[in-house]
Design an enzyme around this catalytic site. Structure first.
Site, short mmCIF file in Angstrom:
data_model
loop_
_atom_site.label_atom_id
_atom_site.label_comp_id
_atom_site.label_asym_id
_atom_site.label_seq_id
_atom_site.Cartn_x
_atom_site.Cartn_y
_atom_site.Cartn_z
N ILE A 12 -7.91 -9.21 -30.12
CA ILE A 12 -9.36 -9.05 -30.33
C ILE A 12 -10.13 -9.39 -29.05
CG2 ILE A 12 -11.34 -9.81 -31.70
CD1 ILE A 12 -9.37 -10.20 -34.05
N ALA A 78 -9.26 -17.84 -28.81
CA ALA A 78 -7.94 -18.41 -28.54
C ALA A 78 -7.39 -19.16 -29.75
CB ALA A 78 -8.02 -19.33 -27.33
N TYR A 145 -5.02 -22.21 -42.08
CA TYR A 145 -5.72 -21.38 -41.10
C TYR A 145 -7.24 -21.40 -41.40
CZ TYR A 145 -7.70 -17.22 -39.01
OH TYR A 145 -8.53 -16.36 -38.33
N ARG A 225 -8.50 -6.29 -49.60
CA ARG A 225 -9.07 -6.80 -48.35
C ARG A 225 -10.08 -5.80 -47.80
NH1 ARG A 225 -6.82 -10.46 -50.07
NH2 ARG A 225 -5.27 -11.88 -49.15
N GLY A 286 -0.54 -18.56 -50.02
CA GLY A 286 -1.81 -18.65 -49.29
C GLY A 286 -2.69 -17.42 -49.37
N1 UFG Z 1 0.77 -7.60 -47.15
C1 UFG Z 1 1.82 -7.01 -47.81
N2 UFG Z 1 2.91 -6.66 -47.09
C2 UFG Z 1 3.02 -6.87 -45.75
C3 UFG Z 1 1.93 -7.46 -45.06
C4 UFG Z 1 0.82 -7.83 -45.81
O1 UFG Z 1 1.76 -6.80 -49.02
O2 UFG Z 1 4.07 -6.55 -45.17
C5 UFG Z 1 -0.44 -7.98 -47.90
C6 UFG Z 1 -0.73 -9.47 -47.85
O3 UFG Z 1 0.01 -10.17 -48.81
C7 UFG Z 1 -2.22 -9.47 -48.09
C8 UFG Z 1 -2.71 -8.16 -47.46
O4 UFG Z 1 -1.55 -7.35 -47.32
O5 UFG Z 1 -2.48 -9.41 -49.47
C9 UFG Z 1 -3.32 -8.37 -46.08
O6 UFG Z 1 -2.44 -9.21 -45.33
P1 UFG Z 1 -2.54 -9.38 -43.77
O7 UFG Z 1 -1.40 -10.25 -43.36
O8 UFG Z 1 -2.70 -8.05 -43.13
O9 UFG Z 1 -3.91 -10.13 -43.56
P2 UFG Z 1 -4.49 -11.46 -44.26
O10 UFG Z 1 -5.46 -10.99 -45.31
O11 UFG Z 1 -3.44 -12.40 -44.66
O12 UFG Z 1 -5.25 -12.15 -43.07
C10 UFG Z 1 -6.15 -11.47 -42.26
C11 UFG Z 1 -6.24 -12.19 -40.95
C12 UFG Z 1 -6.87 -13.50 -41.13
C13 UFG Z 1 -8.17 -13.37 -41.89
C14 UFG Z 1 -8.00 -12.63 -43.15
C15 UFG Z 1 -9.35 -12.46 -43.78
O13 UFG Z 1 -4.95 -12.37 -40.37
O14 UFG Z 1 -7.12 -14.00 -39.87
O15 UFG Z 1 -7.41 -11.40 -42.88
O16 UFG Z 1 -9.42 -11.48 -44.75
F1 UFG Z 1 -8.63 -14.58 -42.21
#
Ligand code: UFG
Length: 327
Positions: A12, A78, A145, A225, A286
């Site tokens: 980013i 960072a 986080y 999301r 989480g």
């Molecule tokens: N997911 C899967 N399979 C995968 C990867 C992700 O089903 O292989 C799901 C996760 O369980 C989650 C969704 O897709 O439900 C999104 O997961 P991401 O890992 O892409 O992103 P996160 O929502 O966990 O986190 C991201 C950022 C954070 C931020 C958050 C806010 O990494 O920094 O979005 O919405 F806080």
């Protein structure tokens, strides 16, 4: 503006550097290259190798650069940001994300630098009580986080109050895509984010992917999301920095799209290009069920209008992944 971008070689941060340069600002980058890539820093941008958790690294940059011309704004990118990793390594997250911010603020106050733009996260909301998260909603993070980012937000507010500084805190929702130049993007060996993993599966870079749980209380049982293009997000940083500098006031804003998509809806969108093999697995620790931003405030205050929808984001990530797989 003269802007210090801490974490400017990362995913980013580098997009923010590109947008700052396009808007004709002077940029200095600091990065410890733990996840960043030195080739992401454009030619002509001064680069300092340094770690935000080391006071001497910060002091060196501020002493050298402020003797030439003080920074108008410091932007912070960072951070460690992987939700599942934060569950198993909470101390690393507090050290990097909270102690790093404390040191940055301490050195800023010593050099009388008055404006800070901070990357926070939708993860501060935890399991939201409303469909659309608004900035003054209750914040109860459900992972370290989000908790580390909320602790930093609060520290920034108190420090800005005490030292008459201004902050622009952005709460990011789910960021994806790549710069139109395709010179920079999310380039990592161990990707964890949904869109690049789904795109890699469609491109045959992975055999299959796992959907983490389909028993959530959402439209189809998978997590929802709010996805935002990294260049739209980066552009907001330029607008935010100018806003706090010109108006001498602080703001806290969501950066998202007002729209939510489930994991299965993302897979469906990517499947328009090629088949995506997936299996449903257990829930990931989480994960909140749904996180969608109200972006009304960012639109009103900054005049920020995201230019890219979900299909643009997916196309952009796909083009980038095709490009780097040929390198
Ligand atoms: N997911 C899967 N399979 C995968 C990867 C992700 O089903 O292989 C799901 C996760 O369980 C989650 C969704 O897709 O439900 C999104 O997961 P991401 O890992 O892409 O992103 P996160 O929502 O966990 O986190 C991201 C950022 C954070 C931020 C958050 C806010 O990494 O920094 O979005 O919405 F806080």
């Amino acid at each position: 503006m003269k802007v210090l971008v801490i974490g400017g070689a990362g995913y980013i941060g580098s997009h923010a550097v590109y947008e700052l340069i396009r808007d004709n600002h002077e940029v200095v980058v600091m990065d410890n290259l733990s996840t960043g890539d030195e080739t992401f820093i454009p030619k002509g941008v001064k680069f300092y190798f340094g770690d935000i958790t080391k006071r001497e690294d910060l002091s060196k940059i501020f002493e050298t650069e402020c003797a030439i011309k003080p920074f108008d704004v410091v932007m912070h990118f960072a951070a460690k940001l992987i939700v599942p990793e934060s569950m198993s390594k909470p101390l690393e997250y507090y050290h990097n994300n909270v102690e790093g911010v404390r040191l940055m603020l301490e050195v800023m106050t010593e050099h009388n630098i008055k404006n800070v733009v901070f990357s926070s996260t939708a993860a501060v909301y935890g399991n939201p009580v409303k469909t659309l998260c608004e900035e003054d909603d209750i914040t109860i993070p459900v992972n370290p986080y989000g908790a580390s980012k909320l602790a930093s937000e609060n520290m920034i507010k108190w420090v800005c109050n005490a030292y008459k500084m201004n902050y622009c805190i952005f709460r990011y929702f789910n960021v994806a895509g790549a710069d139109k130049s395709l010179e920079i993007g999310l380039k990592k060996d161990n990707l964890t984010h949904l869109i690049p993993i789904t795109v890699q599966t469609a491109l045959g870079i992975r055999d299959k992917m796992i959907v983490f749980g389909d028993d959530y209380d959402t439209v189809d049982g998978t997590c929802v999301r709010d996805y935002i293009h990294v260049s739209d997000l980066a552009h907001a940083h330029v607008l935010g920095a100018k806003y706090i500098l010109n108006n001498n006031e602080s703001v806290l804003l969501n950066l998202g799209s007002n729209e939510g998509y489930s994991v299965k809806q993302i897979i469906d969108e990517v499947s328009k290009y090629a088949k995506v093999n997936y299996e449903v697995g257990p829930r990931r620790e989480g994960d909140p069920a749904s996180l969608i931003a109200s972006n009304t405030k960012a639109k009103e205050i900054l005049g920020w209008i995201p230019q890219n929808g979900l299909s643009d984001i997916i196309k952009s990530d796909m083009e980038y992944r095709k490009k780097i797989s040929n390198e």
